[in-house]
Design a protein around this motif. Sequence first.
Motif, PDB file in Angstrom:
ATOM      1  N   TYR A  55       0.743  -1.286  -0.018  1.00 16.26           N
ATOM      2  CA  TYR A  55      -0.059   0.210   0.020  1.00 16.26           C
ATOM      3  C   TYR A  55       0.873   1.267  -0.178  1.00 16.26           C
ATOM      4  CZ  TYR A  55      -3.153  -3.241   2.302  1.00 16.26           C
ATOM      5  OH  TYR A  55      -3.909  -4.340   2.559  1.00 16.26           O
ATOM      6  N   LEU A  57       0.490   4.951   1.525  1.00 17.04           N
ATOM      7  CA  LEU A  57      -0.564   5.823   2.191  1.00 17.04           C
ATOM      8  C   LEU A  57      -0.257   7.234   2.241  1.00 17.04           C
ATOM      9  CD1 LEU A  57      -0.651   3.270   5.534  1.00 17.04           C
ATOM     10  CD2 LEU A  57      -2.056   3.362   3.616  1.00 17.04           C
ATOM     11  N   LEU A  68      -5.262   6.334   0.843  1.00 21.44           N
ATOM     12  CA  LEU A  68      -4.255   5.943  -0.328  1.00 21.44           C
ATOM     13  C   LEU A  68      -3.671   7.155  -1.004  1.00 21.44           C
ATOM     14  CD1 LEU A  68      -5.959   2.786  -1.331  1.00 21.44           C
ATOM     15  CD2 LEU A  68      -4.437   2.878   0.213  1.00 21.44           C
TER      16      LEU A  68
END
Length: 76
Positions: A55, A57, A68
């Motif tokens: 991910y 962030l 995101l």
Amino acid sequence: MNPVKAKGPQVQITKDGPYVVSGKVPLSQEIIGTNEEGESAKWKHSRTYPSQERYALCRCGHSSNKLLCDGTHISI
Ligand code: FES
């Protein structure tokens, strides 16, 4: 000497960009719930994101797809 490969979850802080989280870390969002007087009371589960290996962030606060990163940090 061989470099040591880290295993498991990792967080990489990118320069002027997002936190890159890897290692298939579960990701969910919680919001602050209120009591009858409208005061902050406790955290409540809001959303669980589909599991991913990695991910990005948002760390700049300007993404249109919070939490995101959507790349907006590049233009600010
Ligand atoms: S860090 Fe990339 S949009 Fe915020």
